[in-house]
Design an enzyme around this catalytic site. Structure first.
Site, mmCIF file in Angstrom:
data_model
loop_
_atom_site.group_PDB
_atom_site.id
_atom_site.type_symbol
_atom_site.label_atom_id
_atom_site.label_comp_id
_atom_site.label_asym_id
_atom_site.label_seq_id
_atom_site.Cartn_x
_atom_site.Cartn_y
_atom_site.Cartn_z
ATOM 1 C CD GLU A 1 -3.102 1.094 2.054
ATOM 2 O OE1 GLU A 1 -3.759 2.124 2.305
ATOM 3 O OE2 GLU A 1 -3.418 -0.030 2.456
ATOM 4 N NE ARG B 1 5.788 -2.121 -2.175
ATOM 5 C CZ ARG B 1 5.673 -3.420 -2.393
ATOM 6 N NH1 ARG B 1 6.145 -3.959 -3.506
ATOM 7 N NH2 ARG B 1 5.060 -4.176 -1.507
#
Length: 284
Positions: free
Chosen positions: A78, A80
């Site tokens: 998440e 990234r």
């Protein structure tokens, strides 16, 4: 950037699920968060660092998602994904694979535990959220790599008063599971008396102000109930000159406010002026 890139290149994001894996570039706006994501707060400074790293060196490791209708749900990655949103990128590299709800829950929790990114409070909430997906607590513990005894320590947060939970919602790292368990025992021993809860509120406020270490909360309450004062951590504020250099400090020791200025910075006349000013300030 180098440290951040290394951190994310070695991070454990895989879940061991290998069903119908496909490597794709997918639309960032077609991805929804993992519904079992245990993290409640995402540090903005860390996201900005990650976004800068991705902008400079690219995405080191693809995110992992599952198909959800005509869109996708995150299994892992998440931060990234959020960094890509922050950069305004339209596509992101992803591994698309099948995963049921329990696998989604384990992936989200195990990823964060492995990277030491979660507070004990967030782990406790996540364990409660996914507990029904597993036949036993032992199986749940095995799935996320902790002991069954540890699960009960994480569950100790459930027994804390509402004002403590509200403080944890704002700062999940305020207290750990060991302290939560001690507070739970204290509340049981005192039957949650108004006096003990009032002292606990005071202790939590001091921890928030960084004037009391979390390991001293229960001791603070017990001393309060016995009518014994407890010395808290002094709070110190630096005094600086026009160039921003430290020239002294203001320290609170629980009973006094102590001003300290480096020797030689004040002439006898300035000392007298300062003394007169403080007297006027107190008496005004």
């Amino acid at each position: 950037l180098a440290q951040n890139t290394e951190t994310h290149s070695i991070a454990q994001h895989e879940t061991g699920i290998d069903l119908g894996r496909q490597h794709r570039m997918i639309d960032v706006d077609k991805i929804a968060p993992n519904p079992y994501q245990p993290r409640t707060l995402f540090d903005q400074a860390e996201l900005e660092q990650l976004a800068e790293s991705i902008s400079e060196t690219g995405l080191i490791q693809p995110i992992t998602v599952r198909q959800f209708g005509d869109k996708y749900q995150l299994i892992a990655g998440e931060r990234r994904w959020r960094a890509h949103q922050q950069l305004g990128k339209l596509k992101i590299e992803a591994i698309v694979q099948e995963a049921n709800d329990s696998e989604m829950a384990v992936a989200a929790l195990a990823e964060n535990i492995d990277r030491a990114a979660l507070s004990d409070y967030e782990i406790g909430k996540a364990l409660r959220q996914v507990e029904s997906l597993f036949p036993t607590r032992t199986r749940l513990a095995e799935s996320v790599g902790i002991t069954r005894q540890d699960i009960y320590k994480f569950y100790a947060f459930d027994a804390l008063p509402a004002f403590v939970l509200e403080a944890l919602d704002t700062n999940p790292r305020l207290i750990g599971r060991a302290e939560a368990e001690k507070i739970k025992v204290l509340i049981t021993e005192t039957n949650g008396s108004p006096e003990s809860l009032e002292a606990l509120q005071e202790a939590i406020d001091l921890v928030i102000k960084q004037e009391l270490d979390q390991s001293k909360i229960v001791e603070y309450v017990r001393r309060h109930l016995r009518g014994e004062p407890m010395r808290t951590t002094p709070q110190t504020i630096d005094l600086t000159n026009a160039e921003g250099k430290k020239i002294g400090s203001v320290r609170h020791d629980g009973r006094n406010v102590i001003f300290t200025v480096r020797t030689g910075l004040l002439s006898a006349g300035k000392e007298k002026t300062l003394k007169n000013y403080i007297e006027q300030l107190i008496n005004s």
